[in-house]
Scaffold this motif. Sequence first.
Motif, PDB file in Angstrom:
ATOM      1  N   THR A 181      -6.242 -32.255  20.436  1.00  0.00           N
ATOM      2  CA  THR A 181      -7.270 -31.483  21.133  1.00  0.00           C
ATOM      3  C   THR A 181      -7.071 -31.445  22.642  1.00  0.00           C
ATOM      4  OG1 THR A 181      -8.746 -33.420  21.227  1.00  0.00           O
ATOM      5  CG2 THR A 181      -9.015 -31.882  19.362  1.00  0.00           C
ATOM      6  N   LEU A 236      -8.938 -21.580  11.079  1.00  0.00           N
ATOM      7  CA  LEU A 236      -9.619 -22.227  12.192  1.00  0.00           C
ATOM      8  C   LEU A 236      -9.330 -21.432  13.452  1.00  0.00           C
ATOM      9  CD1 LEU A 236      -8.316 -25.828  11.419  1.00  0.00           C
ATOM     10  CD2 LEU A 236     -10.533 -24.928  10.723  1.00  0.00           C
ATOM     11  N   ALA A 259      -9.216 -21.291  17.508  1.00  0.00           N
ATOM     12  CA  ALA A 259      -9.155 -22.160  18.681  1.00  0.00           C
ATOM     13  C   ALA A 259      -9.977 -21.578  19.819  1.00  0.00           C
ATOM     14  CB  ALA A 259      -7.706 -22.338  19.128  1.00  0.00           C
ATOM     15  N   LEU A 267     -11.748 -26.421  17.710  1.00  0.00           N
ATOM     16  CA  LEU A 267     -11.398 -25.639  16.531  1.00  0.00           C
ATOM     17  C   LEU A 267     -12.672 -25.294  15.773  1.00  0.00           C
ATOM     18  CD1 LEU A 267      -8.273 -27.577  15.202  1.00  0.00           C
ATOM     19  CD2 LEU A 267      -8.310 -25.503  16.586  1.00  0.00           C
TER      20      LEU A 267
END
Length: 218
Positions: free
Chosen positions: A73, A125, A127, A140
């Motif tokens: 992340t 997912l 971003a 996400l």
Amino acid sequence: MTYSGAVKVGGPADVHELQDLIITKIAVGPMENNSYLLRCRATDEQLLIDAADEARTLLGMIGDDGLASVVTTHRHPDHWQALAEVVAATGARTYAGRYDAEGIPVPTDVLVDDGDVLRVGRVELTARHLVGHTPGSIALVYDDPHGHPHVFTGDCLFPGGVGNTHRDPKAFASLIHDVETKLFDVLPDETWIYPGHGNDTTLGAERPHLPEWHARGW
């Protein structure tokens, strides 16, 4: 059993079972980081969010079915201590935000930009680039077609506030802006938040406190 998201270092993982996706949350030391293993029910493909530490613990959670990808992340070291070992053991493809990848000592295979779609099996997912805690932090978003959204926020949003911006007014202004416009303004109150440390929350639980976060500046 009902998922709570309350996990402790050395304790068992907690499992959130959705219709298309299984989310396993575990805490690893010494910084009490959360790592999340996502498993597509249709294909059994797996994706790990933050190989934070304790590679043996993470590999045990991953099991014998392998790992397709690891998303980091952000660049802070407590979120990638086990990354090299996990990648070496699994051959997983690595993902990180474009503007944080240079600060992660394991090569990033895919540089992630705002709005990019990552896949784990048949699950998508999205971003979201959230600037302020670091230059390239990403969250996400899983917009569950059978229920409410789920968001993995790294260190950008926690119960009680946004991530640490080290008393830098510009960094705080940037982070609170991105969190508001890319999460609070577009996702419903039921949205489940999975942070990089500590317990989970929802956007609805945090939304009433946005004015006080602005007022205190952190």
